[in-house]
Every structure is written in structure tokens, then in C-alpha cells.
Scaffold this active site. Structure first.
Site, mmCIF file in Angstrom:
data_model
loop_
_atom_site.group_PDB
_atom_site.id
_atom_site.type_symbol
_atom_site.label_atom_id
_atom_site.label_comp_id
_atom_site.label_asym_id
_atom_site.label_seq_id
_atom_site.Cartn_x
_atom_site.Cartn_y
_atom_site.Cartn_z
ATOM 1 N N ARG A 83 4.095 1.597 -11.882
ATOM 2 C CA ARG A 83 3.480 1.111 -10.628
ATOM 3 C C ARG A 83 2.568 -0.076 -10.946
ATOM 4 O O ARG A 83 2.537 -1.073 -10.229
ATOM 5 C CB ARG A 83 2.680 2.236 -9.945
ATOM 6 C CG ARG A 83 3.551 3.381 -9.437
ATOM 7 C CD ARG A 83 2.783 4.299 -8.492
ATOM 8 N NE ARG A 83 1.686 5.008 -9.129
ATOM 9 C CZ ARG A 83 1.781 6.188 -9.737
ATOM 10 N NH1 ARG A 83 2.951 6.794 -9.800
ATOM 11 N NH2 ARG A 83 0.734 6.772 -10.281
ATOM 12 N N TYR A 103 5.009 6.424 4.699
ATOM 13 C CA TYR A 103 4.413 5.351 3.921
ATOM 14 C C TYR A 103 3.452 5.877 2.872
ATOM 15 O O TYR A 103 2.747 6.779 3.087
ATOM 16 C CB TYR A 103 3.704 4.336 4.827
ATOM 17 C CG TYR A 103 3.897 2.973 4.259
ATOM 18 C CD1 TYR A 103 5.111 2.323 4.456
ATOM 19 C CD2 TYR A 103 2.961 2.402 3.431
ATOM 20 C CE1 TYR A 103 5.352 1.103 3.873
ATOM 21 C CE2 TYR A 103 3.212 1.174 2.855
ATOM 22 C CZ TYR A 103 4.390 0.535 3.069
ATOM 23 O OH TYR A 103 4.630 -0.655 2.476
ATOM 24 N N ASP A 152 0.817 -1.216 0.000
ATOM 25 C CA ASP A 152 0.000 0.000 0.000
ATOM 26 C C ASP A 152 0.848 1.263 0.000
ATOM 27 O O ASP A 152 0.409 2.313 0.484
ATOM 28 C CB ASP A 152 -0.924 -0.006 1.222
ATOM 29 C CG ASP A 152 -0.149 -0.113 2.533
ATOM 30 O OD1 ASP A 152 0.758 -0.964 2.616
ATOM 31 O OD2 ASP A 152 -0.439 0.646 3.472
ATOM 32 N N SER A 188 7.345 -4.814 9.489
ATOM 33 C CA SER A 188 8.782 -5.135 9.538
ATOM 34 C C SER A 188 9.616 -3.917 9.914
ATOM 35 O O SER A 188 10.707 -4.065 10.472
ATOM 36 C CB SER A 188 9.247 -5.764 8.228
ATOM 37 O OG SER A 188 9.024 -4.932 7.114
ATOM 38 N N GLY A 189 9.166 -2.720 9.572
ATOM 39 C CA GLY A 189 9.754 -1.491 10.113
ATOM 40 C C GLY A 189 11.203 -1.190 9.771
ATOM 41 O O GLY A 189 11.804 -0.358 10.437
ATOM 42 N N GLY A 190 11.793 -1.881 8.798
ATOM 43 C CA GLY A 190 13.191 -1.610 8.455
ATOM 44 C C GLY A 190 14.126 -2.729 8.887
ATOM 45 O O GLY A 190 15.337 -2.661 8.670
ATOM 46 N N GLU A 231 -2.687 0.306 13.600
ATOM 47 C CA GLU A 231 -1.223 0.322 13.473
ATOM 48 C C GLU A 231 -0.588 1.580 14.067
ATOM 49 O O GLU A 231 -0.404 2.580 13.380
ATOM 50 C CB GLU A 231 -0.828 0.215 11.992
ATOM 51 C CG GLU A 231 0.682 0.212 11.787
ATOM 52 C CD GLU A 231 1.123 0.102 10.325
ATOM 53 O OE1 GLU A 231 0.259 0.077 9.432
ATOM 54 O OE2 GLU A 231 2.335 0.059 10.099
ATOM 55 N N LYS A 252 -6.514 -0.192 6.630
ATOM 56 C CA LYS A 252 -5.312 0.055 7.432
ATOM 57 C C LYS A 252 -5.127 1.545 7.689
ATOM 58 O O LYS A 252 -5.389 2.363 6.798
ATOM 59 C CB LYS A 252 -4.089 -0.479 6.703
ATOM 60 C CG LYS A 252 -2.785 -0.054 7.355
ATOM 61 C CD LYS A 252 -1.600 -0.165 6.443
ATOM 62 C CE LYS A 252 -0.794 1.114 6.525
ATOM 63 N NZ LYS A 252 0.544 0.993 5.929
ATOM 64 N N GLU A 280 2.678 2.581 14.741
ATOM 65 C CA GLU A 280 4.060 2.111 14.560
ATOM 66 C C GLU A 280 4.988 2.868 15.508
ATOM 67 O O GLU A 280 5.024 4.100 15.503
ATOM 68 C CB GLU A 280 4.520 2.321 13.110
ATOM 69 C CG GLU A 280 5.991 1.946 12.931
ATOM 70 C CD GLU A 280 6.467 1.850 11.483
ATOM 71 O OE1 GLU A 280 5.631 1.927 10.565
ATOM 72 O OE2 GLU A 280 7.687 1.699 11.281
ATOM 73 N N LYS A 322 -1.495 -4.200 14.018
ATOM 74 C CA LYS A 322 -0.224 -4.219 13.290
ATOM 75 C C LYS A 322 0.814 -3.501 14.139
ATOM 76 O O LYS A 322 1.079 -2.313 13.950
ATOM 77 C CB LYS A 322 -0.419 -3.547 11.923
ATOM 78 C CG LYS A 322 0.830 -3.555 11.063
ATOM 79 C CD LYS A 322 0.510 -3.458 9.588
ATOM 80 C CE LYS A 322 1.768 -3.229 8.792
ATOM 81 N NZ LYS A 322 1.627 -3.430 7.378
ATOM 82 N N SER A 331 2.621 -8.714 8.478
ATOM 83 C CA SER A 331 1.994 -7.816 7.507
ATOM 84 C C SER A 331 3.133 -6.948 6.970
ATOM 85 O O SER A 331 3.203 -5.755 7.244
ATOM 86 C CB SER A 331 0.912 -6.967 8.180
ATOM 87 O OG SER A 331 0.417 -6.015 7.254
HETATM 88 P P1 13P Z 1 6.947 -2.371 6.590
HETATM 89 O O1 13P Z 1 7.393 -1.687 7.849
HETATM 90 O O2 13P Z 1 6.812 -3.855 6.766
HETATM 91 O O3 13P Z 1 7.777 -1.999 5.410
HETATM 92 O O4 13P Z 1 5.461 -1.851 6.257
HETATM 93 C C1 13P Z 1 4.823 -0.918 7.026
HETATM 94 C C2 13P Z 1 3.409 -0.742 6.634
HETATM 95 O O5 13P Z 1 2.659 -0.150 7.369
HETATM 96 C C3 13P Z 1 2.902 -1.284 5.370
HETATM 97 O O6 13P Z 1 1.501 -1.368 5.345
#
Ligand code: 13P
Length: 396
Positions: A93, A396, A71, A307-309, A223, A183, A225, A265, A334
Site C-alpha cells: 500500500r 469504499y 482514501d 466517478s462512481g464506476g 458525499e 470526507k 453517493e 461530492k 474528486s
Molecule cells: P470513485 O467513485 O471516484 O471511485 O470514488 C469514490 C470516493 O468516494 C472516493 O473518495
């Protein structure tokens, strides 16, 4: 009775009542309260989308399966394409997203795909709707509904996430278009605080979004993060994560969100990206599962980590370590970067590389599917899979 009056008459915990439960650290009391709320929310939603939400969440959170996050906003997708020397055009894309969704047998490992709005309405290069391809692969289409991060006035250089205006009608249109989950990603920065204001804003925004998404038949992925940025150790991440999730669940309950019909997430609990002391997968698993046990009610069907990096390998090893013994949820993935990184590089924008790139995607998806059931061995991984992908202040 109208839905709005039903909502008003529902029992909602006041904050001091709830915080008391937290202070006592009697998670059973907290869960009883959560469940009371969840039960009442179920009654409220009954007759609308309640059953469907529960079913969708369970389908996405099915054994050996996780989510492919694809996304990326057009701006972020542009950065990914630039990394392989491609221009950020709709055609490029489309070509990349066609490659991803049409990887043969992807549905054996992936149960949901998060799309950017453009992709929800997009066709493949052969003119088939991307949504239809996903459904054929038995992958539930999802949609990113937030409108991205902007500076949070009055904070310590932190951000908040936009997108509540017009969200109900957008969700209704996305449902019509075939999306069944949504999301909303907001972020919390440890080096910048996080301030109480930023955490509260993040939690409130997620809760409003989740309630609106459920009202329109979409299972919300929640999510918040916690960014990897920083030199802090794993204990500090744990402390912040506990605080963030306490706030998030408090406001989810206040907004009558039905916990059986959401997916989370979270970030895994790790040291900051610039911390010298690294953590083993077992340590990450211990801290992260401890966080889940303290903060996440068992009514929530799926915990789908970002996964965040982290490198592709790290993300898979950490997930596998978390699934070495049974837990009350479906603990899965995810991932965006940790699924796509080597795939994108292998493709390099060349049609003759599509099959090789799809094979790489399938290898990663299978590895994470095995990690979801705790059976990943880590053998035969490529050097690329071991490369970290951390980018400071990633959007993102
Ligand atoms: P990654 O951190 O896994 O790259 O993805 C974050 C995210 O929110 C994707 O939907």
C-alpha cells in the site's frame, strides 16, 4: 459567549417553513433562506476556524484543479492490489501511495488529496512523510473520517454510515497531523427504495459530521453517493437526487454548517448502470446542472464529483460537458477509480513501471483539469480509459 450557547441562539428554519419554499419552487426564496443561515453560521464560527475554512475550500476549488481520492480503506485497497496480483501488505500500500503522491507536477492539476488514516501517518518508501510531499506539491491533504457502511435496521436492505462517535477528537488529531479537509461517504440505493428512513439517516449523519469537522478546522466534503446500481432511467435518478439533496441541505442548515466552508461530492445524474438507454455527456450535464441549480446554494464553493464506476473517459467527458458555460460553483472532480484505474494496471507492482504509471496518472489528471475549464477534447485516449469500472454495491 460559549460556542454551544451561540449555536442554541442561532436562527434555524423549521422543516415546514423550508418545505413550503421547496413546494413553491422559488429557488430564490430558498437561497435567501440558505444564505440567512449561512451568514448566521459564519458569525457563529467567526473567531474559530471560519476564515481558514473558507480559504481552504477556495484553495481546493481553484480553477483547473480537482481532488485525487486515494482514501481506499485497507480492505478496498486490498481488492485493488489483488487485481494486479499483489498482496494487501502495508509495504505494498505504501509503495502504491508513494507512486501516486510523488508524480512530478501533480499539483498543476490536483489541489487536494483524500487520504485513508493509515496514509495520513505514513511515510513514502524513502522515509518522507506523505503529508509533506503533498504540501510540497501544493496539494491540500484531506482525510476520510467515516467508518464505513453497515446495514440500516428497519430499512429495505439499505445501509447507514458509522463514525460519529469520537469524531471531534479524531478530527482535532487529523488537523494536528496536517489534514485540512475531511470526507464522509454515505450511500443511497435506488433499487432498494430509497426509503425515507435511509435518506433521512444519510442526510442527518452528513450534517452532524459536517458540523463537527468545521468545529475542528476541517472543510467537510459532503458525499451522499447515489449508487449507479439499477435498471432505472435518468429521470428516476434525477428525482431521487433532488430528494436527497433537499434533505441534506435542510439538515446542514439545522446543524449550523457554514456553506462557504464545505465542498460537495455528488454523483452525476446518469441512468442506472443496468439501464439499456444510455445518456450522452450533454444529457448528463443538462440533468446534473439542473439538479445543482435547484438544490445547491451558490455560497457552496466547490462541487467535486465522484466517478462512481464510470470509465475514465466517460467521467472526463461528462465533467467537460458540465463546464461548457459558466455556473455559480467550481464544478470539478474528486475521482478515485477514474483517475487511478489505468495507472494501477500500468504499475502492476513493478518498480520499473513507476514512471510509466505516474505518466498515466498525470495524463488523466491533466485531462480532468482541462475538463474543469471546459477545454478537454478527448483526443488520443487509450482503450483502457474507455473501460467501465462499475461494481455492484461498491464499498469504499
Ligand atoms: P470513485 O467513485 O471516484 O471511485 O470514488 C469514490 C470516493 O468516494 C472516493 O473518495
Amino acid at each position: 459567549m460559549a460556542a454551544s450557547s451561540l449555536l442554541k441562539s442561532s436562527p434555524v428554519l423549521n422543516k415546514s417553513e423550508w418545505v413550503k419554499g421547496q413546494t413553491l419552487r422559488q429557488s430564490s426564496i430558498v437561497f435567501v433562506r440558505f444564505n440567512r443561515i449561512a451568514k448566521s453560521a459564519l458569525t457563529i464560527k467567526a473567531g474559530s476556524y471560519a476564515d481558514e475554512l473558507v480559504k481552504t475550500a477556495k484553495t481546493v476549488a481553484s480553477p483547473g484543479h480537482g481532488i485525487m481520492a486515494m482514501d481506499e480503506s485497507n480492505a478496498t485497497c486490498g481488492k485493488r492490489l489483488a487485481s494486479i496480483g499483489l498482496e494487501n501488505t502495508e509495504a505494498n500500500r505504501q509503495a502504491y501511495r508513494t507512486l501516486l503522491v510523488s508524480a512530478p507536477g501533480l499539483g498543476n492539476y490536483v489541489s487536494g488529496a483524500i487520504l485513508f488514516e493509515e496514509t495520513l501517518y505514513q511515510s513514502t518508501v524513502d522515509g518522507k512523510k506523505i503529508v509533506d510531499i503533498l504540501v510540497e506539491q501544493k496539494i491540500v491533504p484531506g482525510i476520510k473520517v467515516d467508518k464505513g457502511l453497515v446495514p440500516l435496521a428497519g430499512s429495505n436492505d439499505e445501509s447507514w454510515c458509522q463514525g460519529l462517535d469520537g469524531l471531534a477528537s479524531r478530527c482535532a488529531a487529523y488537523y494536528q497531523q496536517g489534514a485540512r479537509f475531511a470526507k464522509w461517504r454515505t450511500v443511497v440505493s435506488i433499487p432498494n427504495g430509497p426509503s425515507a428512513l435511509a435518506v433521512k439517516e444519510a442526510a442527518w449523519g452528513l450534517a452532524r459530521y459536517a458540523s463537527i469537522a468545521q468545529d475542528n478546522g476541517l472543510v467537510p466534503i459532503v458525499e451522499p453517493e447515489i449508487l449507479l446500481d439499477g435498471e432505472h432511467g435518468i429521470d428516476r435518478t434525477f428525482e431521487v437526487a433532488q430528494n436527497v439533496w433537499a434533505e441534506v441541505f435542510f439538515y446542514l442548515a439545522q446543524n449550523n454548517v457554514m456553506f462557504e466552508g464545505i465542498l460537495l461530492k455528488p454523483s452525476m445524474v446518469t441512468p442506472g448502470a443496468e439501464c439499456k438507454e444510455r445518456a450522452t455527456p450533454e444529457q448528463v450535464a443538462d440533468y446534473t446542472l439542473n439538479l445543482l441549480r435547484r438544490r445547491i446554494p451558490p455560497a457552496v464553493p466547490g462541487i467535486m464529483f465522484l466517478s462512481g464506476g464510470q470509465s475514465e473517459l466517460e467521467a472526463t467527458l461528462n465533467l467537460n460537458a458540465m463546464n461548457q458555460s459558466p455556473n455559480p460553483w467550481h464544478v470539478s472532480f474528486s475521482y478515485a477509480r477514474a483517475l487511478q484505474n489505468t495507472c494501477l494496471k500500468t504499475w502492476g507492482g513493478l518498480p520499473e513501471n513507476v514512471k510509466a504509471a505516474q505518466d498515466v496518472l498525470l495524463t488523466r489528471a491533466k485531462a480532468n483539469s482541462l475538463a474543469q475549464i471546459g477545454k478537454y477534447t478527448g483526443e488520443g485516449e487509450s482503450a483502457e480509459a474507455k473501460e467501465g469500472m462499475f461494481v455492484k454495491g461498491y464499498t469504499y
